[in-house]
Design an enzyme around this catalytic site. Structure first.
Site, PDB file in Angstrom:
ATOM      1  N   GLU A 116       0.822  -1.208   0.000  1.00 44.99           N
ATOM      2  CA  GLU A 116       0.000   0.000   0.000  1.00 44.99           C
ATOM      3  C   GLU A 116       0.857   1.259   0.000  1.00 44.99           C
ATOM      4  OE1 GLU A 116      -3.466  -2.560   2.212  1.00 44.99           O
ATOM      5  OE2 GLU A 116      -2.326  -1.090   3.368  1.00 44.99           O
ATOM      6  N   GLU A 136      -4.846  -8.921   2.548  1.00 48.69           N
ATOM      7  CA  GLU A 136      -5.712  -8.557   3.674  1.00 48.69           C
ATOM      8  C   GLU A 136      -7.021  -9.350   3.713  1.00 48.69           C
ATOM      9  OE1 GLU A 136      -3.196  -4.828   2.977  1.00 48.69           O
ATOM     10  OE2 GLU A 136      -4.011  -6.498   1.822  1.00 48.69           O
TER      11      GLU A 136
END
Length: 262
Positions: A116, A136
């Site tokens: 990210e 995730e």
């Protein structure tokens, strides 16, 4: 220069390198690391001598995401967890909005929060053996860092769904193919090649670069007429600057321009 515990800042002429420095934990992120990143980004933004940035990692990996050992300790309150998660959001927003180009250099792995951070930068350079993943959803948590906004802009909605829903690791070769990565770098010389890439950006006109980044970040939100209007304003603004005249003079004199950001 400020002394940090979890990152290093290095100067290479007009390029500032911010290097994650928890190699014993493969640069897994913790709240103090995010705090230090925010501070370093602030200093880079206000320093007129810094024209471009590199975000990198020390050791075998760029960043393997959250420090699961810290998560498993069970010693953090709900407030602490919120502050930690908010830290990533703040850092990724600063990477995206900072008006200087930021080059992320990934060696080894960029996993979860590490991926990210990389996606929030302007350029992603990966060593040939590097891998990136957003696991995730596979482990019961959720994506962060603005990925739901940024990733589809880079690779399209179909590819973004595949990367997020499947959570599988992808190679530098595939990242380059789908438009996520900008370059694949040799394992032996990836830091030097990344510095050359960033140095080239640092030689550009700072005012023009800031406007270009700001306008590209608005991709799809203005419409054609809005883009034309804001581009005209940007062109008029640049035409009043000393750097504009320097660019004209350098072209006429057949020499490299020496931009000063004014």
């Amino acid at each position: 220069m400020t002394k940090y515990h979890y990152i290093q800042t290095l100067r290479h002429g007009a390029v500032m390198e911010i290097r994650l420095s928890r190699p014993e934990r493969l640069n897994a992120v913790i709240k103090p690391l995010y705090d230090e990143l925010l501070d370093a980004l602030h200093h880079a933004e206000i320093d007129p001598e810094v024209r471009a940035l590199i975000l990198s990692g020390e050791g075998r990996a760029f960043c393997v995401g959250a420090d699961m050992k810290a998560h498993a300790s069970g010693e953090r309150s709900a407030f602490d967890k919120h502050q930690y998660l908010a830290g990533e959001q703040q850092v990724c927003k600063r990477l995206f909005t900072l008006e200087k180009p930021i080059v992320c250099v990934v060696q080894g792995h960029a996993i979860g929060a590490g991926a990210e951070l990389a996606i929030a930068c302007d350029f992603l350079l990966m060593s040939k053996q590097a891998q990136l993943a957003l696991p995730e959803v596979s482990i019961g948590t959720f994506i962060g860092g603005g990925v739901s906004y940024l990733l589809p802009r880079l690779v399209g909605l179909a590819q973004a769904r595949e990367l997020i829903f499947n959570g599988e690791r992808i190679s530098a070769k595939r990242a380059l193919k789908i438009g996520l990565a900008n370059r694949r770098l040799s394992e032996q010389h990836f830091r030097q090649q990344a510095l050359e890439f960033a140095t080239n950006l640092a030689h550009k006109a700072p005012l023009s670069m800031a406007l270009a980044k700001r306008h590209l970040n608005l991709l799809g939100t203005q419409g054609l007429d809005g883009a034309l209007t804001s581009e005209l304003e940007g062109m008029c603004f640049c035409a009043t600057s000393n750097d504009w005249q320097e660019g004209v003079d350098a072209f006429a004199e057949k020499r490299p321009p020496r931009f000063k950001g004014n």
